[in-house]
Design a protein around this motif. Structure first.
Motif, mmCIF file in Angstrom:
data_model
loop_
_atom_site.group_PDB
_atom_site.id
_atom_site.type_symbol
_atom_site.label_atom_id
_atom_site.label_comp_id
_atom_site.label_asym_id
_atom_site.label_seq_id
_atom_site.Cartn_x
_atom_site.Cartn_y
_atom_site.Cartn_z
ATOM 1 N N ALA A 5 0.822 5.510 16.519
ATOM 2 C CA ALA A 5 1.085 6.890 16.107
ATOM 3 C C ALA A 5 1.401 6.865 14.609
ATOM 4 O O ALA A 5 1.854 5.848 14.083
ATOM 5 N N PRO A 6 1.178 7.957 13.912
ATOM 6 C CA PRO A 6 1.498 7.985 12.480
ATOM 7 C C PRO A 6 2.986 7.721 12.240
ATOM 8 O O PRO A 6 3.836 8.157 13.008
ATOM 9 N N ASP A 7 3.277 6.963 11.166
ATOM 10 C CA ASP A 7 4.686 6.770 10.792
ATOM 11 C C ASP A 7 5.169 8.023 10.049
ATOM 12 O O ASP A 7 4.449 9.012 9.931
ATOM 13 N N ASP A 8 6.388 7.995 9.563
ATOM 14 C CA ASP A 8 6.990 9.169 8.916
ATOM 15 C C ASP A 8 6.203 9.663 7.697
ATOM 16 O O ASP A 8 6.299 10.820 7.326
ATOM 17 N N GLU A 9 5.433 8.773 7.090
ATOM 18 C CA GLU A 9 4.655 9.155 5.909
ATOM 19 C C GLU A 9 3.197 9.454 6.232
ATOM 20 O O GLU A 9 2.409 9.735 5.343
ATOM 21 N N GLY A 10 2.820 9.344 7.507
ATOM 22 C CA GLY A 10 1.459 9.660 7.912
ATOM 23 C C GLY A 10 0.507 8.479 7.956
ATOM 24 O O GLY A 10 -0.698 8.660 8.137
ATOM 25 N N TYR A 11 1.002 7.263 7.783
ATOM 26 C CA TYR A 11 0.162 6.059 7.869
ATOM 27 C C TYR A 11 0.008 5.655 9.333
ATOM 28 O O TYR A 11 0.964 5.695 10.105
ATOM 29 N N ILE A 12 -1.193 5.228 9.700
ATOM 30 C CA ILE A 12 -1.478 4.779 11.058
ATOM 31 C C ILE A 12 -1.960 3.331 10.997
ATOM 32 O O ILE A 12 -2.825 2.993 10.182
ATOM 33 N N ILE A 31 -5.178 -3.298 9.360
ATOM 34 C CA ILE A 31 -6.106 -2.237 8.965
ATOM 35 C C ILE A 31 -5.321 -0.945 9.190
ATOM 36 O O ILE A 31 -4.775 -0.726 10.275
ATOM 37 N N ILE A 32 -5.242 -0.126 8.156
ATOM 38 C CA ILE A 32 -4.444 1.098 8.243
ATOM 39 C C ILE A 32 -5.309 2.319 7.943
ATOM 40 O O ILE A 32 -6.341 2.215 7.292
ATOM 41 N N ARG A 33 -4.862 3.441 8.448
ATOM 42 C CA ARG A 33 -5.471 4.725 8.104
ATOM 43 C C ARG A 33 -4.455 5.443 7.226
ATOM 44 O O ARG A 33 -3.314 5.688 7.629
ATOM 45 N N LEU A 34 -4.886 5.734 6.011
ATOM 46 C CA LEU A 34 -4.030 6.421 5.046
ATOM 47 C C LEU A 34 -3.855 7.887 5.441
ATOM 48 O O LEU A 34 -4.674 8.436 6.185
ATOM 49 N N PRO A 35 -2.827 8.545 4.919
ATOM 50 C CA PRO A 35 -2.626 9.970 5.240
ATOM 51 C C PRO A 35 -3.833 10.850 4.898
ATOM 52 O O PRO A 35 -4.048 11.873 5.543
ATOM 53 N N ASN A 36 -4.650 10.421 3.921
ATOM 54 C CA ASN A 36 -5.827 11.227 3.553
ATOM 55 C C ASN A 36 -7.033 10.939 4.450
ATOM 56 O O ASN A 36 -8.111 11.477 4.236
ATOM 57 N N ASN A 38 -8.626 8.001 4.876
ATOM 58 C CA ASN A 38 -9.356 6.785 4.512
ATOM 59 C C ASN A 38 -8.688 5.559 5.126
ATOM 60 O O ASN A 38 -7.484 5.548 5.348
ATOM 61 N N ASP A 39 -9.477 4.525 5.366
ATOM 62 C CA ASP A 39 -8.941 3.275 5.884
ATOM 63 C C ASP A 39 -8.625 2.333 4.735
ATOM 64 O O ASP A 39 -9.247 2.389 3.666
ATOM 65 N N GLY A 40 -7.671 1.463 4.983
ATOM 66 C CA GLY A 40 -7.270 0.475 3.984
ATOM 67 C C GLY A 40 -6.874 -0.829 4.653
ATOM 68 O O GLY A 40 -6.817 -0.918 5.886
ATOM 69 N N LEU A 41 -6.604 -1.820 3.846
ATOM 70 C CA LEU A 41 -6.238 -3.154 4.317
ATOM 71 C C LEU A 41 -4.923 -3.571 3.669
ATOM 72 O O LEU A 41 -4.736 -3.384 2.465
ATOM 73 N N TYR A 42 -4.016 -4.107 4.462
ATOM 74 C CA TYR A 42 -2.752 -4.623 3.942
ATOM 75 C C TYR A 42 -2.571 -6.057 4.409
ATOM 76 O O TYR A 42 -2.701 -6.350 5.599
ATOM 77 N N GLY A 43 -2.271 -6.956 3.483
ATOM 78 C CA GLY A 43 -1.829 -8.303 3.807
ATOM 79 C C GLY A 43 -0.318 -8.304 3.690
ATOM 80 O O GLY A 43 0.223 -7.958 2.643
ATOM 81 N N ILE A 44 0.382 -8.664 4.762
ATOM 82 C CA ILE A 44 1.840 -8.555 4.807
ATOM 83 C C ILE A 44 2.450 -9.912 5.122
ATOM 84 O O ILE A 44 2.066 -10.565 6.087
ATOM 85 N N VAL A 45 3.407 -10.327 4.298
ATOM 86 C CA VAL A 45 4.144 -11.569 4.509
ATOM 87 C C VAL A 45 5.433 -11.212 5.251
ATOM 88 O O VAL A 45 6.243 -10.436 4.747
#
Length: 191
Positions: A5-12, A31-36, A38-45
């Motif tokens: 589900a979307p987080d508080d800022e609208g990221y999925i 792999i994330i869906r931005l509030p606008n 579009n899809d994006g990629l995050y590498g998280i440590v």
């Protein structure tokens, strides 16, 4: 993982996978869906919580002192002056105050009569989940250091507070966590 589900800022979070893991660190790729839309990629440590401690003592003539450690940091191939800090990977359920007392003792040999939690800092929140707990240690007594294998070659030295401030001004202390902890404690008038 199924789409969240979307987080508080609208990221999925569309999907997540672990790309690397060892006892200290886990790296995941989301792999994330931005509030606008579009899809994006995050590498998280992902790393556990850590502590950073400012040991505040008093010189023979009554002036405030700070004990720093100097250690080689392999990723940057340099020795840095830092406040004592660390984490207990083998005991992730340990209370942070216990970790602070233990890291202070291990790295400097100091025992604190009082450990006061000053706040938290995030180390690289743009790529890491790691959170640090800042402590002020006072009522110090000197004991034996108990360095871990990875801390061999670490030295410690007690400076006048004014000398530490001068080292910061001269950019001789460049550890981001140490600078943030010092600034937090200073702005709260704790040092």
């Amino acid at each position: 993982m199924n789409m969240s589900a979307p987080d508080d800022e609208g990221y999925i979070t569309v999907s997540t996978r672990i790309t690397y893991e060892n006892p200290w660190t886990r790296v995941r790729e989301d792999i994330i869906r931005l509030p606008n839309g579009n899809d994006g990629l995050y590498g998280i440590v992902e790393r556990g919580d850590f502590v950073v401690i400012l040991p505040l003592g008093t010189s023979a003539d009554g002036r405030p002192t700070v004990t720093l450690v100097n250690q080689y940091r392999y990723p940057i191939k340099k020795r840095l002056w830092e406040l004592p800090m660390g984490m207990w990977e083998a005991r992730p359920d340990a209370k942070m105050e216990e970790v602070a007392a233990g890291e202070l003792r291990e790295e400097t040999g100091l025992r604190a009569q009082s450990l006061q939690h000053a706040g938290i800092v995030y180390q690289g929140a743009g790529y890491s989940t790691q959170k640090g707990h800042v402590y002020l240690a006072t009522g110090l007594t000197q004991g034996e250091r108990q360095l871990e294998d990875t801390e061999q070659g670490m030295s410690c030295h007690t400076f006048l507070l004014s000398e530490v401030e001068d080292m910061i001004r001269k950019n001789e202390i460049t550890c981001m966590v140490s600078l943030a902890a010092f600034g937090l404690l200073r702005i709260k008038n704790m040092v």
